[in-house]
Design an enzyme around this catalytic site. Structure first.
Site, PDB file in Angstrom:
ATOM      1  N   ASP A  96       2.307   1.395   9.865  1.00 58.28           N
ATOM      2  CA  ASP A  96       1.586   2.411   9.091  1.00 58.28           C
ATOM      3  C   ASP A  96       0.653   3.186  10.006  1.00 58.28           C
ATOM      4  OD1 ASP A  96      -1.333   0.993   8.479  1.00 58.28           O
ATOM      5  OD2 ASP A  96       0.298  -0.460   8.450  1.00 58.28           O
TER       6      ASP A  96
ATOM      7  N   GLU B  38      -9.988  -1.708  -0.394  1.00 58.84           N
ATOM      8  CA  GLU B  38     -10.516  -2.693   0.541  1.00 58.84           C
ATOM      9  C   GLU B  38     -11.995  -2.980   0.351  1.00 58.84           C
ATOM     10  OE1 GLU B  38      -9.470  -1.691   4.618  1.00 58.84           O
ATOM     11  OE2 GLU B  38      -7.873  -0.374   3.888  1.00 58.84           O
TER      12      GLU B  38
END
Length: 289
Positions: free
Chosen positions: A94, A185
């Site tokens: 990613d 997150e």
């Protein structure tokens, strides 16, 4: 009456030489046992990671003695160990603007051994920020035949629907693209976890309604276990865990980001690498029709 001088008898207790030597012997035996146990653990670890260590220190004679062949190597011994054990599971990576300019034509494999099949690309951040490299990376990933997916970095203290609108406006999914991804997150600084979960569900619902695809949730393993696993059990998860001792993914993870410190030819600096819980054909099965 005459005074009598009384002498006190001082009795000195002497340690038995036999008892003293026995105690010393026991102490030495314990020390020896600790040393032997430590050595056994050390060699056990070395044996377990023998392939990764050989790879890392260039002792594999088939290719790694050639310095040029090591340029694409993965720097972490554990990374190699994980890749060795993944079997036929698909491997990908990613990226975001932090990787700067990517030479996409050079991005093909990890050390010529592990084919890269898919890539997740950051598209948006919060309610108002576009990733500077998204459009370029999105286009070039397709041109270079990667199965691609787009993700949104969620800001807990910003309006969830505005964040979903920005992602929808930015990302046009085509046939063969992976489902949209919500990257969560952080914890909120201004609201309760319950309110944060409501916002996440609003984002997920709005994005799913638009794309007709159920989004994937990306998060760390601890965040997943503590906050999301139960209430979001009907979603599939992409989990980040870089623990040295974890070498296999859990069965209920769809993707596993097992490192953030891999090296890929064509990309500057460290790169996140991921494993899909299935082979490439199974990966294509979850893409947009």
């Amino acid at each position: 009456m005459a005074k009598q001088n009384h002498r006190r008898r001082v009795i000195t207790t002497r340690k038995s030489p036999k008892k003293s030597s026995t105690k010393t012997l026991k102490k030495k035996l314990v020390q020896i046992a600790i040393v032997v146990f430590s050595i056994l653990i050390f060699f056990g670890i070395v044996y377990h990671y023998r392939n990764g260590l050989a790879y890392y220190f260039s002792f594999k004679t088939d290719k790694l003695l050639d310095k040029a062949a090591r340029e694409k190597h993965i720097s972490d011994v554990r990374n190699y160990q994980v890749l060795e054990k993944k079997g036929n599971k698909a491997t990908g990576f990613d990226v975001s603007e932090y990787q700067e300019d990517i030479e996409w034509k050079e991005v093909k494999t990890l050390d010529d051994d592990y084919e890269l099949s898919f890539v997740f690309i950051r598209a948006t951040v919060g309610k108002d920020r576009l990733d500077k490299k998204f459009n370029e990376n999105w286009r070039k990933a397709k041109e270079n035949h990667f199965i691609r997916g787009a993700y949104h970095y969620y800001r807990p203290d910003e309006n969830s629907l505005e964040q979903a609108e920005l992602f929808i406006k930015t990302v046009q999914l085509q046939k063969g693209d992976l489902p949209p991804v919500l990257d969560i997150e952080r914890l909120s600084e201004n609201q309760s976890m319950e309110r944060l979960k409501i916002g996440l569900k609003r984002w997920l619902t709005m994005v799913e309604a638009h794309y007709k695809m159920k989004p994937i949730i990306y998060t760390g393993e601890r965040y997943y276990d503590d906050f999301l696993k139960k209430e979001f059990s009907d979603y599939l998860f992409w989990i980040a865990n870089y623990n040295f001792y974890r070498e296999k993914m859990d069965e209920d993870w769809l993707f596993w980001q097992f490192t953030e410190k891999a090296s890929i030819s064509g990309i500057k600096g460290n790169v996140d690498v991921n494993i899909f819980n299935g082979d490439v054909e199974q990966l294509r099965f979850i893409t947009k029709e």
